[in-house]
Write an enzyme that holds these catalytic residues in place. Structure first.
Site, short mmCIF file in Angstrom:
data_model
loop_
_atom_site.label_atom_id
_atom_site.label_comp_id
_atom_site.label_asym_id
_atom_site.label_seq_id
_atom_site.Cartn_x
_atom_site.Cartn_y
_atom_site.Cartn_z
N GLU A 73 8.68 3.01 14.71
CA GLU A 73 9.34 3.32 13.46
C GLU A 73 9.44 4.84 13.28
O GLU A 73 8.75 5.60 13.95
CB GLU A 73 8.57 2.72 12.27
CG GLU A 73 8.53 1.21 12.30
CD GLU A 73 8.11 0.62 10.97
OE1 GLU A 73 8.99 0.34 10.14
OE2 GLU A 73 6.89 0.45 10.77
N GLU A 105 4.32 -3.97 12.38
CA GLU A 105 3.22 -3.03 12.21
C GLU A 105 2.10 -3.78 11.49
O GLU A 105 2.30 -4.27 10.37
CB GLU A 105 3.66 -1.80 11.41
CG GLU A 105 4.64 -0.91 12.14
CD GLU A 105 4.07 -0.26 13.39
OE1 GLU A 105 2.83 -0.20 13.52
OE2 GLU A 105 4.86 0.17 14.25
N ASN A 148 0.81 -1.23 0.00
CA ASN A 148 0.00 0.00 0.00
C ASN A 148 0.84 1.27 0.00
O ASN A 148 0.38 2.32 -0.45
CB ASN A 148 -1.00 -0.01 1.15
CG ASN A 148 -0.34 -0.03 2.51
OD1 ASN A 148 0.68 -0.68 2.71
ND2 ASN A 148 -0.92 0.66 3.47
N CYS A 205 -3.28 1.75 6.63
CA CYS A 205 -3.48 1.16 7.95
C CYS A 205 -3.99 2.18 8.95
O CYS A 205 -4.53 1.82 10.00
CB CYS A 205 -2.21 0.50 8.45
SG CYS A 205 -0.78 1.60 8.50
#
Length: 480
Positions: free
Chosen positions: A461, A249, A152, A283
């Site tokens: 991150e 994640e 994505n 997300c």
């Protein structure tokens, strides 16, 4: 018609030729093959890891200025080519051209940011409890990292994983997502063009066999994964079984609370952005719209009007506001959840139908579902498409309880003009990222990214927080 690319693995600084049984297709026009792709496996992963391991000593011990300069050059090259690479991204993933170019520019800025961070690794001088003893702490590179990236954000996420790994002296083996390898390969090629030494970054294209080989490989010291919760759990288990460090994640079911006192126009604008741009394939997308009674009907009516007006079409058409889903399976997942919600009692305010455009593609009609309850599957499971549902609530406390009532906790938002509720929400929302009068999707690259509960596992991150995962601290004692 654009020429079809023939992709290769990158191992030890060179393209490795192979049979190309796979392909990536343009989701806007499925008659068009974007790239023919090889199918790697354990043998290619072994070769890539060996190259990364051999390159690690020289790369980790090089001056940080060397690493900084290479990342800076790669950033400049990518920014100069953002239109070309962004167009490739949009052809392969389905984002609108503006979104594809924007993501490519973001990847360039991530490289630029970590070019600076390579020079800012710091430690501490601490007083000892013992006279005459000095203590220093400092950070060192870890070793070889396996990076498993999603489709994505096919250039931004590889960049935000690779850039800190490289800046801090590690070497890399990356597996790009199956639907979008050409975009990832463009970034790998630019890094080598910028002067990256042989073996520092290696890429193996393939399916889940490549990912499993990376996770299980004894010479990979750490794994960073972005993808689904199911696969992430498997990655985490495999890494921890051999005591490799791991960062996961794994998505979200992100709430946007809209209170009665919200600015209606702004609340609708941030819901439209968070729920439907990038085809809802983020997300951090706002998939649950939790709306207080007094504003609910006006909010739904205005949002439905805006959603129904969205122009869905070819990602490269400048008039397109929302492109296709990345794949047929992703398209079908969206439509299946629409059917699930309808059968459970949800009402389609707009959308919900199959689209028949002038060319074959994986298009999903943006859909707003109302009259849903918090317990419905549409409100507990991640759809990852342009589908949003509303839940009517009486007050803020009910809204907050519903927002916190799922197993995900990545991003959460609130639309309100009340400082009291905004501050309370920032404290009590069980999410790693909290937005006030902003879309839940859309984050800066220089600050920590990550969630709570089952959305994330391990260190954050992005930003300097990335140093926690991609370096290890050493404490040195000395007596004088």
């Amino acid at each position: 018609m654009t020429d079809t690319l023939n992709l290769s693995h990158w191992i030890n600084g060179e393209k490795v030729d192979a049979d190309r049984p796979g392909e990536s297709r343009n989701p806007s026009n499925t008659n068009e093959v974007v790239a023919h792709t090889p199918k790697g496996g354990a043998a290619e992963v072994d070769a890539a890891v060996a190259a990364a391991r051999a390159a690690f000593p020289a790369w980790s011990e090089a001056s940080p200025e060397v690493r900084s300069d290479i990342l800076d050059r790669a950033s400049n090259i990518l920014m100069e080519r953002k239109d070309q690479v962004g167009r490739l991204l949009s052809r392969e993933e389905g984002k609108t051209l503006a979104e594809g170019i924007g993501e490519t520019a973001r990847a360039a800025r991530i490289l630029k940011y970590f070019a600076g961070e390579a020079l800012r690794i710091h430690g501490q001088n601490l007083a000892s409890t013992r006279p005459g003893v000095e203590i220093q702490t400092y950070r060192q590179a870890v070793g070889v990292f396996g990076l498993i990236t999603p489709w994505n954000f096919p250039i931004a996420i590889p960049a935000w994983k690779m850039a800190p790994a490289l800046a801090f002296g590690n070497t890399v083996v990356i597996k790009p997502a199956g639907p979008t390898p050409a975009t990832a390969e463009a970034l790998i090629a630019i890094l080598h063009e910028a002067g990256l030494p042989r073996g520092v970054v290696n890429m193996v294209i393939g399916d889940g066999d490549v990912g499993r080989a990376i996770v299980a490989h004894p010479d990979i010291d750490g794994i960073s994964f972005t993808g689904s919760q199911t696969v992430g759990a498997s990655v985490g288990k495999g890494a921890m079984e051999r005591q490799a460090r791991v960062q996961l994640e794994m998505g979200g079911k992100n709430p946007l609370i809209v209170l009665d006192d919200a600015d209606l126009e702004r609340a609708v604008a941030i819901a439209l952005d968070g729920s439907f741009f990038a085809t809802g394939q983020r997300c951090t997308a706002s998939s649950r719209l939790i709306v207080q009674d007094g504003i609910h009907d006006r909010f739904v009516a205005l949002l439905a009007e805006k959603v129904s007006a969205l122009k869905v079409g070819d990602a490269l058409d400048p008039a397109t506001q929302m492109g296709p889903a990345v794949s047929e399976s992703q398209m079908e997942t969206s439509y299946s959840y629409i059917d699930i919600a309808r059968s459970a009692g949800g009402r389609i305010a707009t959308g919900g139908n199959r689209l028949n455009l002038n060319q074959p593609g994986w298009y999903v009609q943006p859909t707003l579902i109302v009259d849903t309850t918090a317990a419905m599957r549409i409100n507990t499971e991640e759809v990852f498409g342009p589908v949003a549902s509303t839940i009517r609530v009486k007050d803020y406390e009910e809204a907050l309880a519903i927002a916190n009532g799922v197993e995900f906790g990545l991003s959460a938002g609130i639309a309100t003009t009340s400082l009291k509720y905004a501050r309370d929400f920032q404290r009590r929302a069980r999410a790693g990222m909290v937005m006030v009068n902003l879309a839940t999707a859309g984050v800066d690259y220089h600050v920590p990214f990550g969630g709570s509960k089952k959305s994330s596992y391990g260190a954050r991150e992005q930003g300097f927080a990335a140093a926690e995962f991609f370096t290890q601290q050493k404490t040195a004692y000395s007596w004088s």
